[in-house]
Design a protein around this motif. Sequence first.
Motif, mmCIF file in Angstrom:
data_model
loop_
_atom_site.group_PDB
_atom_site.id
_atom_site.type_symbol
_atom_site.label_atom_id
_atom_site.label_comp_id
_atom_site.label_asym_id
_atom_site.label_seq_id
_atom_site.Cartn_x
_atom_site.Cartn_y
_atom_site.Cartn_z
ATOM 1 N N MET A 1 0.871 -1.218 0.052
ATOM 2 C CA MET A 1 0.150 0.047 -0.023
ATOM 3 C C MET A 1 0.869 1.282 -0.140
ATOM 4 S SD MET A 1 -2.613 1.423 2.744
ATOM 5 C CE MET A 1 -3.525 2.949 2.721
ATOM 6 N N CYS A 2 0.711 2.044 -0.843
ATOM 7 C CA CYS A 2 1.355 3.273 -0.988
ATOM 8 C C CYS A 2 0.979 4.325 0.150
ATOM 9 C CB CYS A 2 0.961 4.136 -2.115
ATOM 10 S SG CYS A 2 2.051 3.245 -3.767
ATOM 11 N N GLY A 3 1.668 5.235 0.596
ATOM 12 C CA GLY A 3 1.681 6.042 1.577
ATOM 13 C C GLY A 3 0.707 7.116 1.415
ATOM 14 N N GLU A 118 -2.989 4.215 -4.882
ATOM 15 C CA GLU A 118 -2.045 3.491 -5.359
ATOM 16 C C GLU A 118 -1.257 3.966 -6.733
ATOM 17 O OE1 GLU A 118 -0.562 1.235 -3.889
ATOM 18 O OE2 GLU A 118 -1.877 0.247 -2.458
ATOM 19 N N TRP A 119 -0.492 3.411 -7.285
ATOM 20 C CA TRP A 119 0.375 4.043 -8.507
ATOM 21 C C TRP A 119 0.698 2.753 -9.326
ATOM 22 C CZ3 TRP A 119 0.297 7.124 -4.296
ATOM 23 C CH2 TRP A 119 0.035 8.386 -4.557
ATOM 24 N N LEU A 120 0.466 2.733 -10.497
ATOM 25 C CA LEU A 120 0.630 1.765 -11.609
ATOM 26 C C LEU A 120 1.456 1.974 -12.442
ATOM 27 C CD1 LEU A 120 0.107 -1.177 -12.590
ATOM 28 C CD2 LEU A 120 -2.257 -0.220 -13.759
ATOM 29 N N ARG A 121 2.426 1.314 -12.620
ATOM 30 C CA ARG A 121 3.483 1.470 -13.869
ATOM 31 C C ARG A 121 2.722 1.451 -15.197
ATOM 32 N NH1 ARG A 121 7.872 4.516 -14.281
ATOM 33 N NH2 ARG A 121 8.746 3.553 -12.424
ATOM 34 N N GLY A 122 3.075 2.656 -16.310
ATOM 35 C CA GLY A 122 2.426 2.433 -17.513
ATOM 36 C C GLY A 122 3.180 2.854 -18.233
ATOM 37 N N PRO A 168 -2.235 -9.229 1.204
ATOM 38 C CA PRO A 168 -1.970 -9.190 -0.152
ATOM 39 C C PRO A 168 -3.127 -8.646 -0.943
ATOM 40 C CG PRO A 168 -1.430 -11.301 0.873
ATOM 41 C CD PRO A 168 -1.959 -10.470 2.015
ATOM 42 N N ALA A 169 -3.046 -7.797 -2.048
ATOM 43 C CA ALA A 169 -4.252 -7.634 -3.007
ATOM 44 C C ALA A 169 -4.585 -8.508 -3.577
ATOM 45 C CB ALA A 169 -3.601 -6.461 -3.860
ATOM 46 N N GLY A 177 -1.217 -3.279 -7.572
ATOM 47 C CA GLY A 177 -0.209 -3.395 -6.800
ATOM 48 C C GLY A 177 -0.293 -4.781 -5.931
ATOM 49 N N ASP A 178 0.633 -5.190 -5.138
ATOM 50 C CA ASP A 178 0.723 -6.426 -4.469
ATOM 51 C C ASP A 178 0.130 -6.336 -3.020
ATOM 52 O OD1 ASP A 178 2.850 -5.266 -3.542
ATOM 53 O OD2 ASP A 178 4.018 -6.927 -3.635
#
Length: 258
Positions: A1-3, A118-122, A168-169, A177-178
Amino acid sequence: MCGRYASTRKPDQLAREFGAVDVTGGAAPGPDYNIQPTHPVLVITEDHANGWNRSGGGPRAGRIVRVMTWGLVPRWAKDPAIGSRMFAARVETVADKPAFRDAAATRRCLLPADGWYEWLRGPGRKYPFYSTRYDGSTLAIAGIWSPWTDPEPGSSRRLDTCAVLTTPAVGPLAAIGDRMPLLLPPSAWDRWLDTSADLDTVSDLMVPPPAAELAAIEVRPVSREVNRAQHHGPRLTRRFDWASVTPDLDTAALLRQG
């Protein structure tokens, strides 16, 4: 989890939702759409020191709304700055990690939230997403807390600090994210907050949410404004059409690939 997460309810609103007493005493932070570690946050705990009990009437079992600092500072820490890195604990290891195990066993809490980021790499960058309930109702994130007293001679500085728990997600959240926050339904609040029982007795609560809970959660793309700590306000949580600035980007496909 992002902060990062959002929490905008006032203490009196949360007191009604959680059957609690507001003891913030005017120290509550205002609505915050971009909460980060070291920020003050509203949490729900039980305060047995005031003589409330589970058989009493009125507010539930000494449940209170109070202010803490997000980012757990262990009792033995010499510098509270460590809290900026201790904002989340994994359910798989929280009972064993020296920084978290005492709090997990004896001081558990709930962190009310509107949603989390959350941030997803694209293509070429990371894209922010915001997870929240479709109906806008409050999420209760399981947490732990710890008091910290400055060890410097003569200092009276004291902090109450907290961390969220993550699992776990699963489901669509796993595309981003995981990890995800440990979300607890109202039926679990009493057991989680009752630290007269050890952590093993609530281990069945420390799992990802069931399918019905997942179905109630929307994952929406939002603006990269949330990336900057100084940005605040409800616009951060609004759906953002990335195709308007990145015409070739298919957000739905990005989530499926995540």
